[in-house]
Design a protein around this motif. Sequence first.
Motif, PDB file in Angstrom:
ATOM      1  N   TYR A  12       6.577   6.165  -3.241  1.00 51.26           N
ATOM      2  CA  TYR A  12       6.727   7.551  -2.803  1.00 51.26           C
ATOM      3  C   TYR A  12       8.192   7.970  -2.917  1.00 51.26           C
ATOM      4  O   TYR A  12       9.097   7.144  -2.839  1.00 51.26           O
TER       5      TYR A  12
ATOM      6  N   SER B 268       0.813  -1.215   0.000  1.00 49.54           N
ATOM      7  CA  SER B 268       0.000   0.000   0.000  1.00 49.54           C
ATOM      8  C   SER B 268       0.847   1.266   0.000  1.00 49.54           C
ATOM      9  O   SER B 268       0.486   2.255  -0.645  1.00 49.54           O
ATOM     10  N   GLU B 269       1.970   1.255   0.717  1.00 45.67           N
ATOM     11  CA  GLU B 269       2.860   2.423   0.776  1.00 45.67           C
ATOM     12  C   GLU B 269       4.296   1.926   0.770  1.00 45.67           C
ATOM     13  O   GLU B 269       4.733   1.274   1.714  1.00 45.67           O
TER      14      GLU B 269
ATOM     15  N   GLN C 287       1.052   3.009  -8.728  1.00 48.80           N
ATOM     16  CA  GLN C 287       0.860   4.438  -8.511  1.00 48.80           C
ATOM     17  C   GLN C 287       2.126   5.004  -7.872  1.00 48.80           C
ATOM     18  O   GLN C 287       2.631   4.442  -6.900  1.00 48.80           O
ATOM     19  N   HIS C 288       2.589   6.108  -8.451  1.00 50.89           N
ATOM     20  CA  HIS C 288       3.691   6.842  -7.822  1.00 50.89           C
ATOM     21  C   HIS C 288       3.186   8.214  -7.414  1.00 50.89           C
ATOM     22  O   HIS C 288       2.494   8.896  -8.192  1.00 50.89           O
ATOM     23  N   HIS C 289       3.539   8.632  -6.197  1.00 49.97           N
ATOM     24  CA  HIS C 289       3.031   9.879  -5.624  1.00 49.97           C
ATOM     25  C   HIS C 289       4.165  10.899  -5.524  1.00 49.97           C
ATOM     26  O   HIS C 289       5.190  10.641  -4.890  1.00 49.97           O
TER      27      HIS C 289
ATOM     28  N   HIS D 108       2.059   1.179  -4.374  1.00 52.00           N
ATOM     29  CA  HIS D 108       2.026   2.646  -4.340  1.00 52.00           C
ATOM     30  C   HIS D 108       3.383   3.101  -3.827  1.00 52.00           C
ATOM     31  O   HIS D 108       3.756   2.783  -2.688  1.00 52.00           O
TER      32      HIS D 108
ATOM     33  N   SER E 225      -0.430   6.873 -12.543  1.00 50.33           N
ATOM     34  CA  SER E 225      -1.054   5.551 -12.391  1.00 50.33           C
ATOM     35  C   SER E 225      -0.905   4.725 -13.654  1.00 50.33           C
ATOM     36  O   SER E 225      -1.063   5.226 -14.769  1.00 50.33           O
TER      37      SER E 225
ATOM     38  N   ILE F 120      -0.326  12.131  -8.893  1.00 49.57           N
ATOM     39  CA  ILE F 120      -0.356  10.673  -8.832  1.00 49.57           C
ATOM     40  C   ILE F 120      -0.281  10.132 -10.253  1.00 49.57           C
ATOM     41  O   ILE F 120      -1.143  10.409 -11.091  1.00 49.57           O
TER      42      ILE F 120
END
Length: 468
Positions: A320, A292-293, A348-350, A318, A398, A396
Amino acid sequence: MYVCFSQQSLPNSSMNHMEKDIITPITVTYKYFLTYSHLHHFRFCLLLITKMPSSKITYFQSYFEQLPNELFFEIFDYLDAYEIYQSFFKLNRRFQHLFYSSNLPLKVNFLSIFDNQYENDYFNVLNQQKHHITSLNFMYINRIQRIIINSSFTRLKSLVFIDLSTDNLLEQLTNLTLLPYLSSLKILRHHDYSIVLDEIYQRIFQISTLTYFKLSSNIYRPRISFSTDFLWNSIQYLTMNHSCYLDDLYAILSYTPRLIRLTCQELLKPTNTISNYCQIMNLDCLTMISISECYVCFDNFEEFLRKISTHLQTIRIHTYWDANYLDACRWENLIEKYMIEFKEFIFQHHDFLDDDFQLTEYHLLLNQFRSSFWINKKHYFDLTIDVNDRSWTEIIYSLRPSNEISNDLELTLKGSINRDFFIENIFMILIQLPITQLVVSHSEISIEIFTDFIDYYLPYLKVVTINR
């Protein structure tokens, strides 16, 4: 066989109409009956009986009690043991005999609120029926102390502990090695921050029958180390709803050679060297990873993927802070060489456009996520820009699978957008991409700013969708 209700959907009928229909026997199959007993309809029928005149109740019972035991077993399969006890146990000797003398599997859930009138008797009955319990959910310490888990639970397969005290939990975990069929275990801890997670894992890895294990904890970034001898276990599905450092994850996975699916809430960069675990990583059964992170740098995560399995089919992640994750070519090479059974990549990259943000070469090569490699695998790229009220902007990126074949590239805007939004970093990211669809979702933006944004940033735009 006779069943005493009509074919109309019972909850939607009027009371007078049902009183007429319910005494009219109809012939049905077991499957038809169970459809209407599934589960709220069946509870509704029981409630309805209490509102009928006594003469009609007698008439109903004459048909209800003619149902065979096999059908009641299927009905009971939808009910918790406490619901069975409260609704049937004291009706007559037949149901008491079914409860005591049959092979009825019992699912016990202590999360429900008990009626004090029944609770003591219920616990006494359960203590006599341990060998029938297949599923057990514990929450309150005063209740778990009234049922001691031991080798008497010969059929127990699924167990849930919620917010038990540390001492009580560790004691119960030690006893679980006595259970011959325990295959599923969940430990949920929402309020206790004192426990050391490695004590839990050390006990879990000694339970040889487990195939599913989930641990949820709010403890902040715990360290997990092991002092026990190396043991293998049968865990196939591992859910870690807590923070975990990458080097600690290596240590945990060294105990789970049969793992099929791994889920981790938060993966942190390693604090120690991970070379000690290189020789023992061999997860040939692993097909799915979900994180998730992920705060691990791409270099370390790539090495992790290379080591754990060549049979990975699905990655959900996801990421970061490390812009290297936006290197589409690097992902392509990794998938082609180390994921020969690839099926799905949900990525997903934030990015946070704060004072520390730096534009990299990979921000300028995002269109590589729209190459023939990804199109052939039916994976599509899109962006979301969220202008937060706390003076930072999140982007974000995706990538997701889709059965729809499309060359369109979608951008979603969220938040309050003003002139400050027109910054060079956003311009450099967007101008390279042929964005054809714009979705404005719950955003505050003036018409003037909106038209300027489209003119400056989105020269390829075809469709605009506004969601309020």
